[in-house]
Motif scaffolding. Sequence first.
Motif, short mmCIF file in Angstrom:
data_model
loop_
_atom_site.label_atom_id
_atom_site.label_comp_id
_atom_site.label_asym_id
_atom_site.label_seq_id
_atom_site.Cartn_x
_atom_site.Cartn_y
_atom_site.Cartn_z
N LEU A 86 -2.60 -4.43 1.10
CA LEU A 86 -1.64 -3.61 0.36
C LEU A 86 -2.00 -2.13 0.46
CD1 LEU A 86 -0.93 -5.46 -3.01
CD2 LEU A 86 0.73 -4.92 -1.23
N HIS A 87 -3.27 -1.83 0.28
CA HIS A 87 -3.73 -0.44 0.30
C HIS A 87 -3.47 0.19 1.66
CE1 HIS A 87 -6.76 2.81 0.68
NE2 HIS A 87 -6.49 3.02 -0.59
N ARG A 96 10.01 -4.15 -10.09
CA ARG A 96 10.35 -2.75 -10.34
C ARG A 96 9.10 -1.96 -10.72
NH1 ARG A 96 14.60 -5.15 -13.15
NH2 ARG A 96 13.70 -4.62 -15.19
N ILE A 97 8.30 -2.53 -11.62
CA ILE A 97 7.08 -1.84 -12.05
C ILE A 97 6.14 -1.62 -10.87
CG2 ILE A 97 5.01 -2.04 -13.47
CD1 ILE A 97 6.70 -3.73 -15.42
N MET A 98 5.93 -2.66 -10.08
CA MET A 98 4.95 -2.57 -8.99
C MET A 98 5.40 -1.60 -7.90
SD MET A 98 2.22 -4.34 -9.63
CE MET A 98 1.48 -4.91 -8.11
N VAL A 136 5.85 -3.51 -0.94
CA VAL A 136 6.78 -4.16 -1.87
C VAL A 136 7.37 -5.42 -1.22
CG1 VAL A 136 8.95 -3.90 -3.13
CG2 VAL A 136 7.29 -2.02 -3.09
N GLY A 137 7.58 -5.38 0.08
CA GLY A 137 8.08 -6.57 0.79
C GLY A 137 7.12 -7.74 0.68
N ASP A 141 -0.56 4.24 4.69
CA ASP A 141 0.29 4.63 5.81
C ASP A 141 1.66 5.12 5.35
OD1 ASP A 141 -1.63 4.03 7.68
OD2 ASP A 141 -0.91 1.99 8.03
N ASP A 142 1.79 5.35 4.03
CA ASP A 142 3.05 5.80 3.43
C ASP A 142 4.18 4.80 3.64
OD1 ASP A 142 2.00 8.20 2.38
OD2 ASP A 142 2.19 9.17 4.35
#
Length: 347
Positions: free
Chosen positions: A76-77, A300-302, A89-90, A82-83
């Motif tokens: 994830l990081h 939405r939060i994540m 999110v996917g 890598d912007d």
Amino acid sequence: MTDSSAAGDDVLFEVRGNLAHITLNRPRAINALTHEMVTAIGQALDAWALDESISTVLLTGNGTRGLCAGGDVTQLHARVADDDVSAAVGFLRDEYRVDKLIARYPKPFVAIMNGFVLGGGIGLSGHASHRVVTDDSALGMPEVSIGLTPDVGGSWLLSRAPRELGTYLALTARTASAADAIELGLADAFVPSDRLRSLVASLEELPADEAVAALRAEPPRGARASGDLASDASWIEPAFAHDTVGEILDVLAATPESAAAETASLIRTKSPTAVAVTLESLRRARELPSVEACFDQELRIMAHALAHPDFREGVRAQVIDKDRTPRWAPATFDEVSPSVVASFFEA
């Protein structure tokens, strides 16, 4: 008949008799979930749901350290670094699809929650129809330690735990023992470790209800350093019943038990933004009509949390540099305004 396959060998699938068995197979990483693993599990569950020869699905993890330490935060990081927050999110969207599938699965789903079961591990096991804890189980949602909030349906489960014990776990990132997990509603049955092989064998022949009932036992209490949450509820509940972090910390400071002051100090080490958003997430989750609605809120939060600088800083401090000294922005709870918290719930 035995049918085996693997997704890069990180997750294994096998069918023996009427039992379909998923084995998470990254023991060195405590079976942390990658996007590829999640995709493969979803495909298998879709197929097994339609296979009339399969009556039960079993989830276990290889290695001695735990079922699953959660999602692979380094993956994830890397995407966020890598912007490419949309790719991160996917991954979560696909992970949540699998968790929701398990929550509504048409066949018994048995999860053996041995060792550490954290974050994404709760997503795979906490929504199962039969949740089995054992001697060394340690369940938790540690997201506030890396600038995120409990997701994978965790806010649904924790918000419904009795006596504010779920709120306590979410804001402190502490873990629950087997007995505590059953008390909180995160698990259903305790099976001693030396009976797990028998449980797996029984599931090949017996209905899940019978197999688990035949081997369940009374869980020991106070066996882990995390303590006995049920006995601590007398001071946890009045503190964590409040709806702002400031109020919770104030009550903890005025509580005579030494554990209360230690808990306040622990919360202050977490991301102030993540803790405040987590508390609001749990309060809103209590009012939501279904677990699916809770997943929608969590996504939405994540999406906002992954783009917040505290996520990168949390992973740097806890996973990459391991200096355990994150520099949160903002650094204090007083600097986290209600409008900032509310922005995490926007589409």
